[in-house]
Design an enzyme around this catalytic site. Structure first.
Site, short mmCIF file in Angstrom:
data_model
loop_
_atom_site.label_atom_id
_atom_site.label_comp_id
_atom_site.label_asym_id
_atom_site.label_seq_id
_atom_site.Cartn_x
_atom_site.Cartn_y
_atom_site.Cartn_z
N GLY A 9 7.08 13.16 4.45
CA GLY A 9 6.60 13.76 3.64
C GLY A 9 5.18 12.63 3.35
O GLY A 9 4.11 12.95 3.57
N HIS A 10 6.04 11.27 3.08
CA HIS A 10 4.57 10.55 2.87
C HIS A 10 4.06 10.61 3.93
O HIS A 10 2.18 9.59 4.01
CB HIS A 10 5.22 8.68 2.43
CG HIS A 10 5.91 9.00 1.41
ND1 HIS A 10 7.86 8.95 1.19
CD2 HIS A 10 5.76 9.26 0.04
CE1 HIS A 10 8.32 8.86 0.02
NE2 HIS A 10 6.65 8.63 -0.89
N GLY A 25 1.02 14.47 -3.23
CA GLY A 25 1.70 15.18 -2.73
C GLY A 25 1.70 16.81 -4.30
O GLY A 25 2.39 16.36 -4.96
N ASP A 43 5.06 16.83 -6.96
CA ASP A 43 5.10 15.68 -7.77
C ASP A 43 3.31 17.13 -8.50
O ASP A 43 1.91 16.72 -8.70
CB ASP A 43 4.89 14.86 -8.08
CG ASP A 43 5.52 14.62 -6.91
OD1 ASP A 43 7.09 13.99 -8.02
OD2 ASP A 43 5.85 14.55 -6.39
#
Ligand code: AMP
Length: 282
Positions: free
Chosen positions: A36-37, A147, A150
């Protein structure tokens, strides 16, 4: 890739990029990178000339008794992963660099930061906004990528940026999931085998709610009852909140509308996991 650890060096680097006519994209993180990062880093690279990734486990966004001390860390691995993702600078300030003196100033986004995670983690978003504001001042990015995992953080930061005329474009990145639907998170590394199996209930609940909403169920109470049924069959999972809110205002809804968002926060064992999805997104 450069590793920068002081605010002065970071500031000077950003000024040199502006002087060279380059745009800068920032990806704020707490490290322990996953796919994801890396996807956020690649998106920042597509939208700007130079990508800065900040890696800072921000103490003022953790409450008493939360996992600040044991938050997963692996700088060497993070460094390699960021480098492979085309990052120009990994900004890794220590706590004394970010907070040379105990900070007395906080940025509060009052209404958007009050419910959901703000309700279960008092002071959390003040800590997030304050550190993101500091990073905006230190890095002076043209854009910053956050993202949707959050989603409340994204809403709060958008509002803070607009309210305070920061002039940073806030870019939203979709949620990256494991093959069984679990949203990727550094905190997934805390889960035992049985907890990891139970943790899929978040995504299963989302899929069920979306199916029901697509089939015409418009009653929020009935959808939430189905969601709770799926989650509470697991002895090792406890719901912190399960709400359906309007995606922009984050106000709770009684009936499903085009912008209804299902927001979930649960404890799997002691690990806090969150997830969310628009109910009627195609
Ligand atoms: P963190 O290191 O957990 O603070 O996350 C740094 C950034 O990565 C935040 O903007 C998060 O929303 C984003 N992020 C974390 N996990 C995911 C994910 N699974 N999908 C998309 N974005 C994510």
């Amino acid at each position: 890739m450069e590793i920068i650890t002081t605010t002065k060096q970071m500031h000077d680097w950003s000024r040199s990029q502006v002087a060279a006519g380059k745009t800068v994209g920032l990806v704020p993180t707490m490290g322990y990178f996953h796919a994801g990062h890396l996807s956020l880093m690649r998106m920042a690279g597509e939208l700007s000339d130079r990508v800065v990734v900040s890696l800072f486990v921000n103490p003022i966004q953790f409450g008493p008794g939360e996992d600040l001390a044991c938050y997963p860390r692996n700088l060497e691995r993070d460094q390699e992963m960021a480098e492979r993702s085309g990052v120009a600078v990994l900004f890794v300030p220590s706590t004394p660099v970010m907070y040379p003196e105990p900070p007395e100033t906080r940025i509060t986004v009052a209404r958007l930061g009050a419910g959901l995670c703000g309700g279960s983690r008092p002071g959390h978003f003040d800590g997030v906004c304050t550190v993101v504001g500091k990073l905006f001042n230190i890095v002076s990015p043209d854009l910053a990528v956050f993202g949707r995992k959050d989603f409340q953080q994204l809403a709060v930061i958008r509002k803070m940026t607009a309210d305070l005329n920061w002039g940073v474009e806030i870019v939203a990145h979709p949620i990256i999931r494991e093959s069984d639907g679990l949203a990727m998170s550094s905190r997934n590394s805390y889960l035992s085998g049985p907890e990891r199996s139970s943790a899929t209930c978040l995504y299963r609940a989302i899929v069920k709610a979306r199916e029901l909403a697509a089939a015409g169920e418009g009653e929020v109470a009935r959808l939430l009852a189905e969601v709770e049924k799926i989650i509470t069959v697991h002895d090792n999972v406890r719901i912190e909140y399960a709400e359906i809110v309007e995606a922009t205002s984050l106000e709770p809804q009684l009936r499903v509308g085009p912008d209804s968002l299902l927001a979930l926060a649960v404890r799997v064992g002691v690990t806090r996991l969150i997830d969310n999805a628009l109910l009627l997104e195609s």
